[in-house]
Scaffold this active site. Structure first.
Site, PDB file in Angstrom:
ATOM      1  N   ASN A  12       0.529  -1.230   0.124  1.00  0.00           N
ATOM      2  CA  ASN A  12      -0.041  -0.062   0.021  1.00  0.00           C
ATOM      3  C   ASN A  12       0.829   1.296  -0.087  1.00  0.00           C
ATOM      4  O   ASN A  12       0.739   2.154  -0.820  1.00  0.00           O
ATOM      5  CB  ASN A  12      -1.021   0.193   1.451  1.00  0.00           C
ATOM      6  N   ASP A  37       6.379 -12.043  -7.558  1.00  0.00           N
ATOM      7  CA  ASP A  37       6.552 -11.816  -9.032  1.00  0.00           C
ATOM      8  C   ASP A  37       6.224 -10.069  -8.976  1.00  0.00           C
ATOM      9  O   ASP A  37       5.706  -9.760 -10.159  1.00  0.00           O
ATOM     10  CB  ASP A  37       5.865 -12.436  -9.940  1.00  0.00           C
ATOM     11  N   GLU A  38       6.001  -9.209  -7.833  1.00  0.00           N
ATOM     12  CA  GLU A  38       5.520  -8.120  -7.669  1.00  0.00           C
ATOM     13  C   GLU A  38       6.074  -7.141  -8.807  1.00  0.00           C
ATOM     14  O   GLU A  38       5.313  -6.580  -9.577  1.00  0.00           O
ATOM     15  CB  GLU A  38       5.715  -7.514  -6.265  1.00  0.00           C
ATOM     16  N   GLN A 118       9.972   1.807  12.702  1.00  0.00           N
ATOM     17  CA  GLN A 118       9.460   0.739  13.800  1.00  0.00           C
ATOM     18  C   GLN A 118      11.125   0.409  14.569  1.00  0.00           C
ATOM     19  O   GLN A 118      12.085   0.730  14.124  1.00  0.00           O
ATOM     20  CB  GLN A 118       9.084  -0.420  12.944  1.00  0.00           C
ATOM     21  N   CYS A 148      -3.489   4.449   3.663  1.00  0.00           N
ATOM     22  CA  CYS A 148      -3.582   4.301   2.437  1.00  0.00           C
ATOM     23  C   CYS A 148      -4.052   2.775   1.905  1.00  0.00           C
ATOM     24  O   CYS A 148      -3.796   1.948   2.681  1.00  0.00           O
ATOM     25  CB  CYS A 148      -2.343   4.734   1.689  1.00  0.00           C
ATOM     26  N   MET A 208       9.804   5.261  22.255  1.00  0.00           N
ATOM     27  CA  MET A 208       8.163   5.809  22.407  1.00  0.00           C
ATOM     28  C   MET A 208       7.739   5.145  21.255  1.00  0.00           C
ATOM     29  O   MET A 208       6.423   5.529  21.259  1.00  0.00           O
ATOM     30  CB  MET A 208       8.441   7.335  22.317  1.00  0.00           C
ATOM     31  N   HIS A 214       1.167  -1.852  22.553  1.00  0.00           N
ATOM     32  CA  HIS A 214       0.433  -2.993  22.239  1.00  0.00           C
ATOM     33  C   HIS A 214       0.440  -4.344  22.939  1.00  0.00           C
ATOM     34  O   HIS A 214      -0.315  -4.809  23.806  1.00  0.00           O
ATOM     35  CB  HIS A 214       0.544  -3.146  20.878  1.00  0.00           C
ATOM     36  N   ARG A 326      -0.049  -8.144  14.160  1.00  0.00           N
ATOM     37  CA  ARG A 326       1.110  -7.189  14.474  1.00  0.00           C
ATOM     38  C   ARG A 326       1.381  -6.819  15.927  1.00  0.00           C
ATOM     39  O   ARG A 326       2.548  -6.608  16.327  1.00  0.00           O
ATOM     40  CB  ARG A 326       1.157  -6.124  13.523  1.00  0.00           C
TER      41      ARG A 326
HETATM   42  P1  NAD Z   1       1.501  -3.836   3.211  1.00  0.00           P
HETATM   43  O1  NAD Z   1       1.062  -4.654   4.228  1.00  0.00           O
HETATM   44  O2  NAD Z   1       0.948  -3.150   2.011  1.00  0.00           O
HETATM   45  O3  NAD Z   1       3.069  -4.526   2.830  1.00  0.00           O
HETATM   46  C1  NAD Z   1       2.877  -5.451   1.939  1.00  0.00           C
HETATM   47  C2  NAD Z   1       4.223  -5.533   0.909  1.00  0.00           C
HETATM   48  O4  NAD Z   1       5.265  -6.028   1.706  1.00  0.00           O
HETATM   49  C3  NAD Z   1       3.619  -6.704   0.067  1.00  0.00           C
HETATM   50  O5  NAD Z   1       3.448  -6.004  -0.980  1.00  0.00           O
HETATM   51  C4  NAD Z   1       5.466  -6.817  -0.240  1.00  0.00           C
HETATM   52  O6  NAD Z   1       6.135  -5.999  -0.963  1.00  0.00           O
HETATM   53  C5  NAD Z   1       5.981  -6.794   1.254  1.00  0.00           C
HETATM   54  N1  NAD Z   1       6.248  -8.229   1.680  1.00  0.00           N
HETATM   55  C6  NAD Z   1       5.195  -8.811   2.127  1.00  0.00           C
HETATM   56  N2  NAD Z   1       5.182 -10.158   2.657  1.00  0.00           N
HETATM   57  C7  NAD Z   1       6.573 -10.100   2.449  1.00  0.00           C
HETATM   58  C8  NAD Z   1       7.645 -11.246   2.539  1.00  0.00           C
HETATM   59  N3  NAD Z   1       7.180 -12.430   3.304  1.00  0.00           N
HETATM   60  N4  NAD Z   1       8.835 -10.858   2.234  1.00  0.00           N
HETATM   61  C9  NAD Z   1       9.325  -9.721   1.599  1.00  0.00           C
HETATM   62  N5  NAD Z   1       8.287  -8.924   1.260  1.00  0.00           N
HETATM   63  C10 NAD Z   1       7.134  -8.763   1.761  1.00  0.00           C
HETATM   64  O7  NAD Z   1       2.182  -2.425   4.198  1.00  0.00           O
HETATM   65  P2  NAD Z   1       1.863  -1.217   4.066  1.00  0.00           P
HETATM   66  O8  NAD Z   1       0.315  -0.834   4.276  1.00  0.00           O
HETATM   67  O9  NAD Z   1       2.302  -0.273   2.749  1.00  0.00           O
HETATM   68  O10 NAD Z   1       2.534  -0.552   5.559  1.00  0.00           O
HETATM   69  C11 NAD Z   1       3.920  -0.385   5.464  1.00  0.00           C
HETATM   70  C12 NAD Z   1       4.343  -0.085   6.944  1.00  0.00           C
HETATM   71  O11 NAD Z   1       3.555   1.071   7.589  1.00  0.00           O
HETATM   72  C13 NAD Z   1       3.679  -1.191   7.779  1.00  0.00           C
HETATM   73  O12 NAD Z   1       4.689  -1.594   9.104  1.00  0.00           O
HETATM   74  C14 NAD Z   1       2.417  -0.768   8.398  1.00  0.00           C
HETATM   75  O13 NAD Z   1       1.879  -1.299   9.678  1.00  0.00           O
HETATM   76  C15 NAD Z   1       2.671   0.607   8.459  1.00  0.00           C
HETATM   77  N6  NAD Z   1       1.286   1.472   8.551  1.00  0.00           N
HETATM   78  C16 NAD Z   1       0.483   1.436   7.381  1.00  0.00           C
HETATM   79  C17 NAD Z   1      -0.504   1.967   7.080  1.00  0.00           C
HETATM   80  C18 NAD Z   1      -1.684   1.938   6.131  1.00  0.00           C
HETATM   81  O14 NAD Z   1      -2.611   2.642   5.921  1.00  0.00           O
HETATM   82  N7  NAD Z   1      -1.231   1.037   5.051  1.00  0.00           N
HETATM   83  C19 NAD Z   1      -0.891   3.133   8.230  1.00  0.00           C
HETATM   84  C20 NAD Z   1       0.250   3.316   9.415  1.00  0.00           C
HETATM   85  C21 NAD Z   1       1.040   2.445   9.375  1.00  0.00           C
END
Ligand code: NAD
Length: 399
Positions: A12, A37-38, A118, A148, A208, A214, A326
């Site tokens: 995302n 294959d992304e 993180q 997003c 922090m 959690h 998580r």
């Molecule tokens: P996401 O869940 O969309 O990420 C998925 C992507 O991570 C996959 O498309 C791949 O590229 C990679 N991935 C997944 N499994 C994998 C594996 N086994 N090996 C290697 N790569 C792998 O993540 P996101 O939503 O973009 O969020 C990124 C970070 O931001 C996370 O830590 C999330 O908690 C945090 N976050 C997200 C949001 C949000 O709205 N999306 C909001 C706040 C914080």
């Protein structure tokens, strides 16, 4: 002349950041995604057309932008060519493989940004890129700048909301001389919001992180659970009880003691950003909390948390807690284990964190801690300083 940046990831956040950045005239965007294959699929989608990014602004109005990265690949050498800023936009468990992939191609004076970082991001990065860390700057934001979602992989993504402000730390290697300012440059890539604030030091941010909330919340609620499925999903923050509030408070006190001990050892380090969780809530949700009489009541009456429930799995018998969510799977190894490790280096005892970690690691089928020491067989899979062989507070800061 265009500045080239690299976005690592294919989820995302990576979709949104790469489309957003590619829409700016002064940027050229590469994407590196190593997962399955992304890269191939994404590259194919944008071969003949732009990506669409739908953005909801602060005032609720929406607009679309159309743009695309100039390269999407799983080849790190090609991806890294000419890159001045590398963004990692993946969950913490996926960071290591990106550090490993970019390391051989890192040029001096590169900015590496965890979006978000993180806990333990900088420590793991330094460990994997080795000597190159001293000529780089490692920055990390406290969260993703936007909420997003991907609408259609490789084609359309949506920014549902932008945060007002976002903290970012920067750890500069002693030989690093960036040709651009960190915060202003990242701000220029993100746009007007969220407003980035440079935080004083990365260790304070590690202490922090959300992970100080959690795991204590999970242990407090489920530590004595009788194993019987529940009829409903229990409220997470609004359901906080005395036991959970007490655990949260004790963890906060251990982190504050750690911050104080670090300041005593290092007169040049300002740890004032480490504050008690109760104070943190009062500062961050001044108008949303209706009862500020205690930590417990502040959490129970915070409107920002309306209706949020525990991570649960639905079974035929009812709801059971999801210990692979998580809040434990990430917030133990890339959260509380890191905090515990920093406390150890500072010489601060942490009975509350030790108790929470002993429970959390058992739920995850891992061993990080043995008694009060981070000597479990899986410590290398977490991101404590001890995971990377560090033994002193000085090592945290001297890069
Ligand atoms: P996401 O869940 O969309 O990420 C998925 C992507 O991570 C996959 O498309 C791949 O590229 C990679 N991935 C997944 N499994 C994998 C594996 N086994 N090996 C290697 N790569 C792998 O993540 P996101 O939503 O973009 O969020 C990124 C970070 O931001 C996370 O830590 C999330 O908690 C945090 N976050 C997200 C949001 C949000 O709205 N999306 C909001 C706040 C914080």
């Amino acid at each position: 002349e265009k500045r080239r940046i690299l976005v690592c990831g294919g989820g995302n956040g990576a979709h949104c950041l790469s489309a957003l950045a590619a829409s700016k005239d002064n940027l050229d965007v590469h994407v590196l995604t190593l997962y399955q294959d992304e890269a191939e699929r994404w590259a194919k989608h944008v071969e003949n057309e732009n990506m669409k990014l739908t953005i909801t602004k602060q005032d609720g109005t929406q607009y679309d932008i159309f743009s695309k990265p100039s390269l999407i690949t799983k080849d790190a050498a090609k991806a890294m060519s000419g890159v001045e800023i590398v963004f990692l936009v993946v969950p913490a468990f996926a960071h290591a493989q990106y550090f490993t992939a970019i390391a051989p191609h890192l040029q001096p004076n590169t900015l590496i940004v965890g979006l978000p970082g993180q806990a333990g991001f900088e420590l793991q990065c330094r460990h994997i890129i080795g000597d190159k860390a001293s000529s780089c700057t490692i920055a990390a934001s406290e969260s993703l700048p936007f909420a997003c979602r991907i609408v259609e992989f490789g084609r359309h993504a949506r920014i549902l909301g932008l945060k007002d402000s976002l903290g970012m730390s920067a750890l500069k290697g002693k030989a690093c001389q960036l040709s651009f300012p960190v915060v202003e440059t990242v701000q220029g890539i993100l746009g007007e919001y969220p407003k980035l604030e440079l935080l004083k030091n990365y260790i304070a941010i590690n202490l922090m992180a959300d992970a100080n909330v959690h795991p204590p919340m999970m242990y407090g609620r489920w530590g004595n659970w009788d194993g019987k499925p529940l009829k409903e999903e229990p409220l997470f923050y609004q359901g906080v009880d005395d036991r959970q509030a007490d655990l949260l408070s004790r963890v906060s006190e251990e982190l504050l003691a750690t911050a104080k001990a670090i300041e005593q050892k290092r007169k040049d380090v300002d740890m004032s950003e480490v504050i008690h969780l109760f104070d943190w809530y009062k500062i961050h949700y001044p108008d949303q909390i209706t009862d500020k009489s205690s930590l417990k009541m502040a959490m129970r009456t915070n409107k920002a948390y309306d209706g949020l429930v525990h991570p649960m799995v639905k079974t035929d018998e009812g709801y059971v807690p999801n210990f692979n969510y998580r809040y434990t799977s990430e917030d133990v190894p890339f959260g509380m284990v890191v905090m515990k490790g920093i406390a150890d280096l500072a010489g601060v005892p942490t009975p509350a964190m030790d108790e929470i970690l002993a429970w959390g690691q058992q739920k995850l089928g891992k061993e990080y801690i043995v008694g009060s020491k981070l000597i479990g067989k899986d410590i290398g899979l977490a991101r404590a300083p001890q995971s990377f062989g560090m033994t002193s507070v000085d090592e945290l800061f001297d890069i």
